[in-house]
Design a protein around this motif. Structure first.
Motif, PDB file in Angstrom:
ATOM      1  N   SER A 155       0.826  -1.200   0.000  1.00 56.12           N
ATOM      2  CA  SER A 155       0.000   0.000   0.000  1.00 56.12           C
ATOM      3  C   SER A 155       0.864   1.255   0.000  1.00 56.12           C
ATOM      4  CB  SER A 155      -0.920   0.001   1.228  1.00 56.12           C
ATOM      5  OG  SER A 155      -1.620   1.222   1.321  1.00 56.12           O
ATOM      6  N   LEU A 156       0.481   2.232  -0.820  1.00 56.16           N
ATOM      7  CA  LEU A 156       1.215   3.495  -0.857  1.00 56.16           C
ATOM      8  C   LEU A 156       1.083   4.257   0.457  1.00 56.16           C
ATOM      9  CD1 LEU A 156       0.398   4.838  -4.444  1.00 56.16           C
ATOM     10  CD2 LEU A 156       2.443   3.637  -3.655  1.00 56.16           C
ATOM     11  N   ILE A 157       0.018   3.999   1.191  1.00 58.68           N
ATOM     12  CA  ILE A 157      -0.199   4.694   2.457  1.00 58.68           C
ATOM     13  C   ILE A 157       0.927   4.399   3.445  1.00 58.68           C
ATOM     14  CG2 ILE A 157      -1.763   4.908   4.439  1.00 58.68           C
ATOM     15  CD1 ILE A 157      -2.761   6.237   1.943  1.00 58.68           C
ATOM     16  N   ARG A 158       1.605   3.265   3.279  1.00 59.13           N
ATOM     17  CA  ARG A 158       2.688   2.900   4.193  1.00 59.13           C
ATOM     18  C   ARG A 158       3.981   3.657   3.916  1.00 59.13           C
ATOM     19  NH1 ARG A 158       2.127  -3.747   4.357  1.00 59.13           N
ATOM     20  NH2 ARG A 158      -0.031  -3.824   5.148  1.00 59.13           N
ATOM     21  N   LEU A 159       4.061   4.341   2.785  1.00 57.84           N
ATOM     22  CA  LEU A 159       5.275   5.080   2.466  1.00 57.84           C
ATOM     23  C   LEU A 159       5.432   6.265   3.413  1.00 57.84           C
ATOM     24  CD1 LEU A 159       5.081   5.132  -1.434  1.00 57.84           C
ATOM     25  CD2 LEU A 159       6.506   3.673   0.010  1.00 57.84           C
ATOM     26  N   PRO A 160       6.665   6.588   3.831  1.00 55.54           N
ATOM     27  CA  PRO A 160       6.892   7.700   4.762  1.00 55.54           C
ATOM     28  C   PRO A 160       6.333   9.012   4.213  1.00 55.54           C
ATOM     29  CG  PRO A 160       8.879   6.378   4.515  1.00 55.54           C
ATOM     30  CD  PRO A 160       7.914   5.876   3.479  1.00 55.54           C
ATOM     31  N   GLY A 161       5.474   9.628   5.006  1.00 53.80           N
ATOM     32  CA  GLY A 161       4.912  10.915   4.633  1.00 53.80           C
ATOM     33  C   GLY A 161       3.599  10.833   3.885  1.00 53.80           C
ATOM     34  N   MET A 162       3.291   9.701   3.250  1.00 56.75           N
ATOM     35  CA  MET A 162       2.095   9.624   2.423  1.00 56.75           C
ATOM     36  C   MET A 162       0.818   9.700   3.249  1.00 56.75           C
ATOM     37  SD  MET A 162       1.199   9.504  -0.706  1.00 56.75           S
ATOM     38  CE  MET A 162      -0.265   9.175  -1.704  1.00 56.75           C
ATOM     39  N   LEU A 163       0.782   9.003   4.371  1.00 54.98           N
ATOM     40  CA  LEU A 163      -0.421   9.003   5.198  1.00 54.98           C
ATOM     41  C   LEU A 163      -0.753  10.404   5.709  1.00 54.98           C
ATOM     42  CD1 LEU A 163      -2.710   7.584   6.670  1.00 54.98           C
ATOM     43  CD2 LEU A 163      -1.112   7.023   8.512  1.00 54.98           C
ATOM     44  N   VAL A 164       0.267  11.131   6.138  1.00 54.87           N
ATOM     45  CA  VAL A 164      -0.012  12.451   6.684  1.00 54.87           C
ATOM     46  C   VAL A 164      -0.498  13.408   5.595  1.00 54.87           C
ATOM     47  CG1 VAL A 164       1.491  12.301   8.690  1.00 54.87           C
ATOM     48  CG2 VAL A 164       2.464  12.983   6.517  1.00 54.87           C
TER      49      VAL A 164
ATOM     50  N   LEU B 249       0.590  20.420  10.951  1.00 51.67           N
ATOM     51  CA  LEU B 249       1.683  20.549  11.910  1.00 51.67           C
ATOM     52  C   LEU B 249       2.238  19.183  12.307  1.00 51.67           C
ATOM     53  CD1 LEU B 249       0.273  23.406  14.206  1.00 51.67           C
ATOM     54  CD2 LEU B 249       1.983  23.582  12.373  1.00 51.67           C
ATOM     55  N   SER B 250       1.349  18.192  12.403  1.00 55.26           N
ATOM     56  CA  SER B 250       1.817  16.844  12.738  1.00 55.26           C
ATOM     57  C   SER B 250       2.574  16.210  11.578  1.00 55.26           C
ATOM     58  CB  SER B 250       0.640  15.962  13.134  1.00 55.26           C
ATOM     59  OG  SER B 250      -0.206  15.720  12.017  1.00 55.26           O
ATOM     60  N   ALA B 251       2.357  16.738  10.360  1.00 54.87           N
ATOM     61  CA  ALA B 251       2.986  16.143   9.179  1.00 54.87           C
ATOM     62  C   ALA B 251       4.366  16.705   8.891  1.00 54.87           C
ATOM     63  CB  ALA B 251       2.083  16.359   7.962  1.00 54.87           C
ATOM     64  N   LEU B 252       4.669  17.871   9.412  1.00 53.87           N
ATOM     65  CA  LEU B 252       5.898  18.558   9.007  1.00 53.87           C
ATOM     66  C   LEU B 252       7.159  17.767   9.327  1.00 53.87           C
ATOM     67  CD1 LEU B 252       5.118  22.293   9.845  1.00 53.87           C
ATOM     68  CD2 LEU B 252       4.916  21.076   7.666  1.00 53.87           C
TER      69      LEU B 252
END
Length: 418
Positions: A208-217, A384-387
């Motif tokens: 799943s692409l959602i597991r890539l770092p940063g993608m979910l946020v 802010l949580s994604a930065l």
């Protein structure tokens, strides 16, 4: 300012697929408000209107990433022609159900079928990425152009849907985007020369692409952004109706999009030294502050003025979000990655419009604008949580590019140099 855009559109096939893409995605700005206007006029319920619209968008959210994955593997035309047919049949059935004042379950059923479709905005951006290869400056300009064209769609669409629904027939605001989708989508898909080649399943990274770092946020931020837009659309229609000027709703929403259009063109015409994650965060802060002022307005003119200024934060934020996806996901699954953020935006729109519709039925338009404020706060918190993860991912990508020889300078700046 327009030289970079003229250079892009002068490339073989670029003008044709970009223009067809505009026509094909006109429904994204018309179907939602068209459903709200038609259902509220025929059934006298904003809450029902929000629910029907939400069913369509949620269905699209569930099916669009799957369709996009098939597009990456089998090609745009091979997958999207059947999807376009299914969606067209569903919208036609919804118009018929509304005209016959069918029971609620029938409206939901037709909305489900209408929602089985892909996202032409993702397809257009995937073509630009394929055409421009790894030219980061050109890709930035192309994504900015498409975001500006998105705003043209949102300037023309709501005004046209409102005019059609209030002056011609309550369902006319759905019929016109249906025709636009069929004609524009067919024109776009027939242009095979610029279509990215499919990536066979065995050559495409799994998982799943959602597991890539940063993608979910990024997906969560776009979800909150969508809630802002959805709640704003419904609340603006209600605000205009309370003022006795329902037809003005489309104009006000067009003003909102006009501010974004201007900022998008200005933003894409220059190159930036700041990294994408920093620009993404700054844009989201500005947008959250702007929408928090909606609840304070007490006239249509004041609302239009605040929306125009606030609109300047929209296009740059969306451009940067799509740019982040282009950095995060593998090239072989770019359409799927872009569809994920587009889908999350659409889901957010459905959530925002549904909740705002309920609050409007209870407390009037200002109850809906309170939902906009809450969505703005949620978007800011998500940003802010994604930065931190986005910044870490940015540094990792620069280090990887330097090590692989794709970058000649030390990784002290973004891929777009000043």
């Amino acid at each position: 300012m327009f030289r970079p855009y003229l250079d892009l559109l002068s490339r073989p096939g670029a003008l044709a697929f970009s223009a067809a893409g505009v026509l094909a995605r006109l429904p994204i700005s018309m179907v939602g408000i068209g459903i709200v206007l038609a259902v509220s006029a025929i059934y006298d319920s904003y809450a029902l209107a929000g629910r029907v619209s939400a069913v369509l968008v949620v269905t699209s959210a569930l099916t669009a990433p799957l369709i996009a994955r098939l597009v990456d593997r089998h090609g745009q035309a091979r997958v999207m022609f059947p999807a376009l047919l299914v969606s067209g049949v569903g919208l036609s059935a919804l118009v018929a159900a509304l005209s016959l004042e069918a029971p609620e379950p029938v409206l939901y059923a037709t909305a489900v079928v209408a929602g089985v479709t892909g996202q032409f905005g993702s397809l257009v951006r995937a073509r630009w990425t394929y055409l421009l290869k790894r030219d980061a400056d050109a890709i930035h300009t192309a994504y900015s152009l498409e975001s500006a064209l998105d705003e043209v769609v949102f300037i023309v669409g709501p005004a046209a849907a409102t005019l059609l629904a209030t002056s011609v027939d309550p369902t006319a605001g759905i019929v016109v985007p249906l025709v636009s989708a069929v004609l524009g989508g067919t024109w776009f898909l027939l242009q095979r020369r610029t279509e990215p080649p499919p990536t066979p399943h065995h050559d495409s990274p799994g998982g799943s692409l959602i597991r890539l770092p940063g993608m979910l946020v990024v997906v969560l931020v776009f979800l909150a952004l969508g809630a802002i837009f959805g709640a704003t659309d419904v609340s603006t229609v209600a605000f205009a109706e309370e003022a006795g000027r329902t037809s003005a709703a489309g104009f006000i929403l067009a003003v909102f999009a006009a501010g974004s259009l201007v900022s998008g063109l200005l933003y894409g015409a220059r190159r930036w030294a700041q990294p994408l994650w920093a620009r993404f965060g700054a844009g989201m802060v500005a947008l959250a502050v702007g929408v928090s002022l909606f609840v304070l307005v007490n006239s249509l003119w004041a609302l239009a003025a605040v929306m125009f200024v606030t609109g300047f934060a929209i296009a740059p934020t969306l451009i940067n979000g799509n740019g982040l996806v282009q950095e995060i996901v593998p090239r072989a699954r770019l359409t799927e990655g872009l569809t994920w953020v587009g889908t999350s935006l659409g889901v957010g729109v459905s959530i925002g419009s549904s909740i705002a519709g309920t609050r409007i039925d209870a407390d009037g338009s200002h109850g809906g604008f309170l939902v906009v404020v809450v969505a703005g706060v949620a978007a800011l918190v998500a940003t802010l949580s994604a930065l931190r993860p986005l910044r870490a991912g940015h540094r990792a990508r620069l280090a990887d590019e330097l090590a692989s020889g794709r970058r000649e300078e030390a990784p002290v700046r973004d891929t777009l140099e000043p």
